[in-house]
Write a protein that holds these residues in place. Structure first.
Motif, PDB file in Angstrom:
ATOM      1  N   UNK A  88      -2.030  -2.324 -18.773  1.00  0.00           N
ATOM      2  CA  UNK A  88      -0.654  -2.042 -19.185  1.00  0.00           C
ATOM      3  C   UNK A  88       0.088  -1.203 -18.150  1.00  0.00           C
ATOM      4  N   UNK A  89      -0.654  -0.433 -17.335  1.00  0.00           N
ATOM      5  CA  UNK A  89      -0.014   0.398 -16.313  1.00  0.00           C
ATOM      6  C   UNK A  89       0.656  -0.449 -15.234  1.00  0.00           C
ATOM      7  N   UNK A  90       0.148  -1.673 -15.047  1.00  0.00           N
ATOM      8  CA  UNK A  90       0.705  -2.549 -14.022  1.00  0.00           C
ATOM      9  C   UNK A  90       2.132  -2.958 -14.369  1.00  0.00           C
ATOM     10  N   UNK A  95       5.279   2.227 -10.659  1.00  0.00           N
ATOM     11  CA  UNK A  95       3.830   2.442 -10.706  1.00  0.00           C
ATOM     12  C   UNK A  95       3.078   1.128 -10.571  1.00  0.00           C
ATOM     13  N   UNK A  96       3.551   0.080 -11.259  1.00  0.00           N
ATOM     14  CA  UNK A  96       2.868  -1.201 -11.217  1.00  0.00           C
ATOM     15  C   UNK A  96       2.720  -1.765  -9.814  1.00  0.00           C
ATOM     16  N   UNK A  97       3.826  -1.880  -9.053  1.00  0.00           N
ATOM     17  CA  UNK A  97       3.700  -2.364  -7.674  1.00  0.00           C
ATOM     18  C   UNK A  97       2.796  -1.481  -6.808  1.00  0.00           C
ATOM     19  N   UNK A  98       2.805  -0.164  -7.065  1.00  0.00           N
ATOM     20  CA  UNK A  98       1.946   0.745  -6.302  1.00  0.00           C
ATOM     21  C   UNK A  98       0.476   0.471  -6.609  1.00  0.00           C
ATOM     22  N   UNK A  99       0.182   0.202  -7.879  1.00  0.00           N
ATOM     23  CA  UNK A  99      -1.193  -0.097  -8.279  1.00  0.00           C
ATOM     24  C   UNK A  99      -1.687  -1.363  -7.578  1.00  0.00           C
ATOM     25  N   UNK A 108      -8.391  -5.872 -18.323  1.00  0.00           N
ATOM     26  CA  UNK A 108      -7.755  -6.604 -19.416  1.00  0.00           C
ATOM     27  C   UNK A 108      -8.717  -6.645 -20.601  1.00  0.00           C
ATOM     28  N   UNK A 109      -8.600  -5.661 -21.472  1.00  0.00           N
ATOM     29  CA  UNK A 109      -9.523  -5.573 -22.600  1.00  0.00           C
ATOM     30  C   UNK A 109      -9.217  -6.639 -23.645  1.00  0.00           C
TER      31      UNK A 109
END
Length: 260
Positions: A88-90, A95-99, A108-109
């Motif tokens: 979900x952080x993506x 933050x998502x592009x940095x990840x 992906x649970x």
């Protein structure tokens, strides 16, 4: 500078480790820049993290804030820290592009892609890289913030790759953010955050063992006990037995049932 360990009093990234893309260096320095006004570092044990070859770094996860000091420490070890983190952080802007750009590993649970994160981590370790994860997979449910029983993904990484497991024990982030007491961040004077890398966990008794549920559980418990023991020393308290959230839920359910 200590020539034997490549440390520079923990203030800068160790030399001699992984070569990083420029964007990963940028992201690492952004995290460090954000933490310096908030935290006073009390770090130790970085020599226990090898500068090359595969390594699994595990940490005790007790706060929403604590991944940031761990990321700072892991970056300064000289390795390329690739965290297993919630997918979900993506989706979060910036933050998502940095990840994605820093090659972190979304988990992906509960989906068909759940095993893909482990396959990606295994591939990284087999190439001699480093992986960082909280074996619990979430903030501990133990009431006093001690480690709880972990998920067996970390044990599978060990059995598939033979990579050493280095515990990263840390404490102090609750003074900055504790959602149980106050959802707001406590800004102002810098708070002491202690982080220590311990010697690799001795898992030699499982060398060459078959990958079974029993072995996966035993390895995971050994790793969590190492984290709990290190945290006990850091906190100056005796650690309780590993907390089992499933057993706790079962007990609460039984206690809540009306008496016949």
């Amino acid at each position: 500078m200590n020539e034997q360990t490549g440390e520079a009093h923990y203030a800068f990234r160790r030399k001699g480790g992984d070569r990083l893309p420029w964007f990963t260096h940028l992201a690492g320095n952004l995290v460090k820049g954000g933490l310096l006004p908030l935290t006073k570092r009390e770090w130790s044990g970085m020599e226990n993290v090898p500068l090359d070859g595969p390594v699994i770094m595990v940490w005790n996860h007790y706060s929403d804030f604590d991944p940031l000091p761990v990321a700072h420490f892991a970056y300064n070890t000289g390795r390329h820290p690739r965290f297993l983190l919630k997918h979900s952080l993506v989706k979060i802007p910036v933050l998502g592009p940095m990840i994605r750009a820093t090659e972190q590993i979304p988990v992906y649970r509960g989906s068909a892609d759940a095993a893909e994160s482990l396959r990606e981590a295994i591939a990284i370790l087999k190439r001699g890289g480093s992986v960082v994860l909280s074996p619990e997979g979430t903030v501990t449910k133990e009431p006093d913030r001690w480690p709880m029983r972990g998920k067996t993904g970390v044990a599978r990484l060990v059995m598939e790759t033979g990579a050493p497991v280095v515990p990263i024990v840390q404490w102090g982030s609750l003074e900055i953010h504790d959602r149980k007491r106050d959802p707001k961040f406590r800004l102002g004077m810098r708070k002491k955050v202690t982080v220590a890398a311990l010697p690799a966990v001795d898992l030699s008794e499982w060398d060459g063992a078959e990958i079974t549920r029993e072995n996966l559980t035993a390895i995971t418990d050994r790793i969590m006990e190492a984290l709990s023991g290190g945290l006990a020393e850091m906190r100056g308290e005796a650690a309780p037995p590993l907390f089992d959230p499933r057993q706790n839920r079962k007990q609460q359910s039984e206690e809540s049932e009306p008496n016949e």
